[in-house]
Enzyme design. Structure first.
Site, PDB file in Angstrom:
ATOM      1  CG  HIS A 173      -9.808  -6.603   8.957  1.00 50.72           C
ATOM      2  ND1 HIS A 173      -8.792  -7.074   9.766  1.00 50.72           N
ATOM      3  CD2 HIS A 173      -9.162  -6.759   7.678  1.00 50.72           C
ATOM      4  CE1 HIS A 173      -7.760  -7.795   9.106  1.00 50.72           C
ATOM      5  NE2 HIS A 173      -8.196  -7.433   7.648  1.00 50.72           N
ATOM      6  CD  GLU A 191      -1.905  -2.496   1.468  1.00 48.72           C
ATOM      7  OE1 GLU A 191      -0.500  -2.627   1.976  1.00 48.72           O
ATOM      8  OE2 GLU A 191      -2.692  -3.395   1.463  1.00 48.72           O
TER       9      GLU A 191
HETATM   10  C1  TPP Z   1      -1.745  -4.323   4.588  1.00 50.60           C
HETATM   11  C2  TPP Z   1      -2.885  -5.246   4.094  1.00 50.60           C
HETATM   12  N1  TPP Z   1      -3.102  -5.046   2.954  1.00 50.60           N
HETATM   13  C3  TPP Z   1      -4.400  -6.172   2.529  1.00 50.60           C
HETATM   14  C4  TPP Z   1      -4.791  -7.021   3.258  1.00 50.60           C
HETATM   15  C5  TPP Z   1      -6.035  -7.959   2.778  1.00 50.60           C
HETATM   16  N2  TPP Z   1      -5.257  -9.359   2.724  1.00 50.60           N
HETATM   17  C6  TPP Z   1      -5.482 -10.055   3.743  1.00 50.60           C
HETATM   18  S1  TPP Z   1      -4.424 -11.583   3.605  1.00 50.60           S
HETATM   19  C7  TPP Z   1      -4.026 -10.882   1.876  1.00 50.60           C
HETATM   20  C8  TPP Z   1      -3.068 -11.934   1.227  1.00 50.60           C
HETATM   21  C9  TPP Z   1      -1.792 -12.252   1.779  1.00 50.60           C
HETATM   22  O1  TPP Z   1      -1.101 -13.498   1.283  1.00 50.60           O
HETATM   23  P1  TPP Z   1       0.044 -14.109   1.740  1.00 50.60           P
HETATM   24  O2  TPP Z   1       0.899 -12.990   2.433  1.00 50.60           O
HETATM   25  O3  TPP Z   1       0.816 -14.624   0.756  1.00 50.60           O
HETATM   26  O4  TPP Z   1      -0.703 -14.881   2.875  1.00 50.60           O
HETATM   27  P2  TPP Z   1      -1.468 -16.101   2.742  1.00 50.60           P
HETATM   28  O5  TPP Z   1      -2.949 -15.784   2.947  1.00 50.60           O
HETATM   29  O6  TPP Z   1      -1.394 -16.783   1.530  1.00 50.60           O
HETATM   30  O7  TPP Z   1      -1.175 -16.914   3.960  1.00 50.60           O
HETATM   31  C10 TPP Z   1      -4.510  -9.663   1.552  1.00 50.60           C
HETATM   32  C11 TPP Z   1      -3.996  -9.129   0.561  1.00 50.60           C
HETATM   33  C12 TPP Z   1      -4.465  -6.955   4.530  1.00 50.60           C
HETATM   34  N3  TPP Z   1      -4.994  -7.447   5.393  1.00 50.60           N
HETATM   35  N4  TPP Z   1      -3.349  -5.955   5.180  1.00 50.60           N
END
Ligand code: TPP
Ligand code: MG
Lengths: 490, 339
Positions: free
Chosen positions: A293, A224
């Protein structure tokens, strides 16, 4: 033992869904992990996996059925060797006990009980922000019902009388506004996490990648701070970025660019260059997603000179304000609301429908008290006004829509007429939008006030996860009604 | 001068590798712990479907070997911190299944008294520091835990777990830089399950060997087969040794896969059913241990069935507890805001 397979909840806000397709038929063996059916929620078509193994004894809900309530039995699963006569669709193992069901039924937001008591069905219906019925942009009956409203027509409606309208959701209105502006202006583009191939985490940008292609609908990594800065740079460089934050909670990662880079450049450059950019996404409490959230940042952003801050309530607001935001030469913080995305309203059908910033709308005319709100707060304000009307208290309800610039003249004019004011918002109390309004009203209309202004807000706590606590943390319709009774001494 | 170098030890999946030097007891322990996570998560999915769990709920199914293997390399007192996909980590570090499940249902008996939910649980007693909902926020926090340990000179190591998506956040690299600069005893564990929500690794970066990214800061690291619990444990031991010796942080990029959608509301249209099926059939971490147990004559089908029943019992009991535990008292709304 035969067990019922129940309609699953497949998203935080799902209450019912469509059983689109059965992938297993009666008599099929089922093992854990098999896809049983496809279920459509308000946002997507989901695959429904089996948890237990057995034989699919009987299908109780045929494919294509709409409006199947969460937890309703949809099929019966038989154990090995059992025959279909065991398939009696009664309670069965899967059914939640009644107490749990009661919890499920409680709308997480806007429940009017507020005290922890179970609301009656009728009350719930009224308080349910997800209620399906389209809400007219300005209900004609409300505008005309009170003879003493001296509002000029443009305060009551954004369009001339007789303008045709169509029903659409806030989600569709936002999408239509962005798409129209992208068709009109080649420099407008959309950037953010999952906006393209995934079609938007909340499906706001559904179909836009198809229409505009990957040059203009751009998926970003989860960075972000980085992409907000890139957006600001692109705006300096002559483009008009729309930057989507998956939710505004994640905009905290990018706060520095919003405040220090976007908001201040016009001033720091002595007016040479500004930053025409829209930062948009859902803001405020969703359902059961807990403290990190669920929060409303309206009051924070409203503080910052150099920013425009808007928070639409209806689909009409969303459409008209979004088009204005994209054309505005300043950085705009556009605060949407996940719970409102699926709600339908009437939206004017016009070639080019825009709503100017800094213009509040009088959504309901009344003489006894002024209720000022914005965004999802309007649902509580309007429901309370409706109830109060039945009790003989005529509330005037003002939808601010834009918080910076703020339409104080409209608020003051109303308060000078009603002599009483209640403000409603979801954010925290200290330094709230309402506390600013209260101070301005005190300064500018002190002699007109018959009671202190009451600023209703969410509670002064991080958002709890537990269903019962979450309801208490949010502002409620009974609280609005109570506050109005206090300022009207009833 | 930084002394650590990036030590490449990436190995292909140990399909035909000789039976490793592992005791029967340890294999059984791995089997039991991974199975507990899987059954727990399946049950959580079921309770979500019934509406007993709300909001976001991210399941760990498919990734069990990562946390079980790494926990086997820890000592009592070592710390861990992770994202919202945290149920597996909590079970693996010895937190009670009942308390975790009751937090998922938002009840008084949950680890956070129902106030945190699926994404936010903590246990001081088990040195589990959350449960963080903001992608990558836990990474500098993990470095900070290690900072405290180093400051106090207590010899502890912290495991900071994060995803392939999180690995693109800027704060990860700010943390890397300081961790190496100050030789902090932290293992950065990238759980590379190949997707961040709907975005595959290929669509989010050109720098896809995540463990190598530490090299720019002089941080040692390696890639690990995350579907092989023994490989994970061995890598964990190397990492822990490195950290405890005072050599600073270490990076483990653990290659794994999540079988379910990102959260309960993800239709997962960004990958094919075949891709998921292939992983389940060919690389399942639990099946892997199961077949080692059977082919090594360490256990019979009946022995394993008995374990399955035992685990099912624990999970069912946790589910019962999570339904019976009352909602938190309304006074809890106003507690724990400031100390
Ligand atoms: C700063 C932020 N941006 C976006 C999100 C929304 N979001 C939650 S999980 C996620 C994906 C994360 O993927 P990864 O780091 O690969 O972890 P995984 O879910 O695969 O365990 C996103 C975009 C968030 N929680 N925090
Ligand atoms: Mg991932």
């Amino acid at each position: 033992m035969a067990t019922n397979i129940l309609m699953p909840a497949l998203s935080p806000t799902m209450e019912e869904g469509t059983l689109a397709r059965w992938l297993k038929k009666e008599g099929d063996a089922v093992k854990s992990g098999d896809i049983l059916a496809e279920i459509e929620t308000d946002k997507a078509t989901m695959e429904f996996e089996a948890v237990d193994e057995g034989i699919l004894g009987k299908i109780l809900v045929s494919e294509g059925t709409e409006g199947v309530k969460v937890n309703a039995p949809i099929a019966v699963l038989l154990a090995e060797g059992e025959d279909a006569s065991a398939a009696v669709p009664s309670g069965g193992l899967g059914s939640a006990d009644p107490e749990d069901r009661a919890n499920l039924d409680q709308a997480p937001v806007g429940d009017i009980a507020g005290t922890g008591d179970s609301p009656t069905t009728a009350e719930k219906k009224m308080a349910d922000p997800m209620a399906e019925a389209p809400v007219p942009a300005t209900p004609a009956s409300l505008v005309t019902q009170s003879g003493n409203g001296q509002w000029s027509a443009d305060r009551l409606s954004d369009v001339p009388e007789g303008t045709a309208t169509k029903t659409m959701t806030v989600r569709e209105a936002l999408r239509e506004a962005m798409s129209e502006e992208m068709r009109r202006d080649e420099t407008v583009f959309l950037m953010g996490e999952e906006v393209g191939e995934y079609q938007g985490a909340y499906k706001i940008s559904q179909g836009m990648l198809d229409e505009f292609g990957p040059r203009r609908v751009i998926d970003t990594p989860i960075t972000e701070h980085g992409f907000a800065g890139i957006g600001v740079g692109a705006a300096f460089g002559g483009l008009r970025p729309i930057v989507e934050f998956m939710t505004f909670n994640f905009a905290m990662q990018a706060m520095d660019h919003l405040i220090n880079s976007a908001a201040k450049t016009l001033y720091m450059s002595g007016g040479q260059m500004g930053c025409p950019i829209v930062f948009r996404g859902p803001n405020g409490a969703a359902a059961r997603v807990a403290a990190q959230h669920s929060q409303d940042f309206a009051a924070w952003f409203m503080q910052v000179p150099g920013l425009r801050v808007v928070m639409p309530y209806s689909a009409s607001d969303a459409k008209g304000l979004m088009k204005t935001a994209i054309r505005d030469p300043n950085p705009v913080i556009f605060l949407e609301n996940e719970i409102l995305y699926g709600r339908s309203f009437e939206v004017p059908v016009m070639d080019d429908f825009t709503i100017p910033f800094g213009k509040a709308k009088v959504e309901r005319v009344g003489k006894d008290v002024t209720i000022v709100s914005f965004g999802i707060g309007m649902t509580y304000a309007l429901q309370a006004a409706e109830e109060l009307g039945k009790q003989g208290i005529e509330a005037e309800v003002i939808n601010l829509r834009s918080l910076r610039p703020l339409d104080l003249p409209t608020v003051l004019e109303s308060v000078r007429k009603t002599n009483r004011c209640v403000t409603v918002e979801e954010g925290w109390p200290q330094g709230s939008v309402g506390s600013y309004l209260g101070s301005q009203i005190m300064r500018e209309a002190f002699d007109f006030l018959d009671a202190p202004v009451i600023s209703l807000t969410g509670k002064d706590v991080p958002m709890p996860y537990a269903a019962n606590l979450e309801k208490l943390a949010l502002v409620t319709v009974p609280e609005v009604i109570d506050a109005v009774k206090q300022v009207t001494y009833r | 001068m930084a002394t650590a170098t990036a030590a490449q030890t990436a190995q292909p999946a140990a399909e035909s590798a000789p039976i490793p030097n592992v005791s029967k007891d340890e294999l059984i322990k791995f089997y039991r712990e991974m199975l507990l996570i899987r059954r727990f998560e399946e049950k959580a999915g079921q309770l979500y479907g019934m509406g007993l769990i709300g909001g976001f709920c991210h399941l760990y199914i498919g990734q069990e070997a990562v946390v079980v293997g790494l926990e086997a390399a820890t000592e009592e007192g070592d710390k861990r911190v992770t994202s919202y996909r945290d149920h597996g980590h909590m079970l693996a570090c010895g937190m009670d299944a009942r308390g975790v499940m009751a937090e998922l249902t938002g009840r008084e008996g949950g680890y956070s008294k129902g106030k945190g939910g699926s994404m936010h649980m903590f246990s001081k007693e088990r040195h589990f520091y959350g449960g963080h909902g903001i992608v990558a926020a836990q990474v500098p926090i993990g470095a900070g835990l290690a900072f405290a340990d180093k400051y106090l000179g207590n010899g502890r190591v912290t495991f900071a777990y994060f995803g392939d998506g999180a690995a693109n956040q800027g704060q990860v690299y700010e943390a890397y830089n300081m961790a190496q600069l100050w030789a902090l005893p932290v293992v950065f564990v990238i759980e590379n399950n190949q997707y961040a929500m709907g975005t595959s690794v290929k669509r989010s970066t050109m720098s896809r060997t995540y463990w190598e990214r530490g090299a720019a800061y002089g941080i040692a690291g390696e890639e690990v087969d995350g579907m092989d619990v023994l490989a994970v444990k061995a890598a964990g031991q190397r990492a822990v040794e490195h950290c405890r010796s005072g050599a600073g942080p270490y990076i483990l990029e653990v290659k794994t896969y999540r079988y379910r959608g990102h959260s309960m509301s993800d239709p997962a249209k960004y990958r094919t059913r075949e891709e998921v099926q292939k992983m389940k059939e060919e690389r399942d971490p639990i099946e892997h241990v199961r077949s080692m147990l059977l082919t090594g004559n360490h256990a019979t089908e009946d022995d394993l069935k008995a374990i399955d029943r035992e685990i099912k019992e624990i999970v069912n009991e946790a589910a019962e507890f999570s339904k019976e535990s009352p909602e938190p008292d309304v006074s809890e709304l106003w507690t724990d805001i400031v100390a």
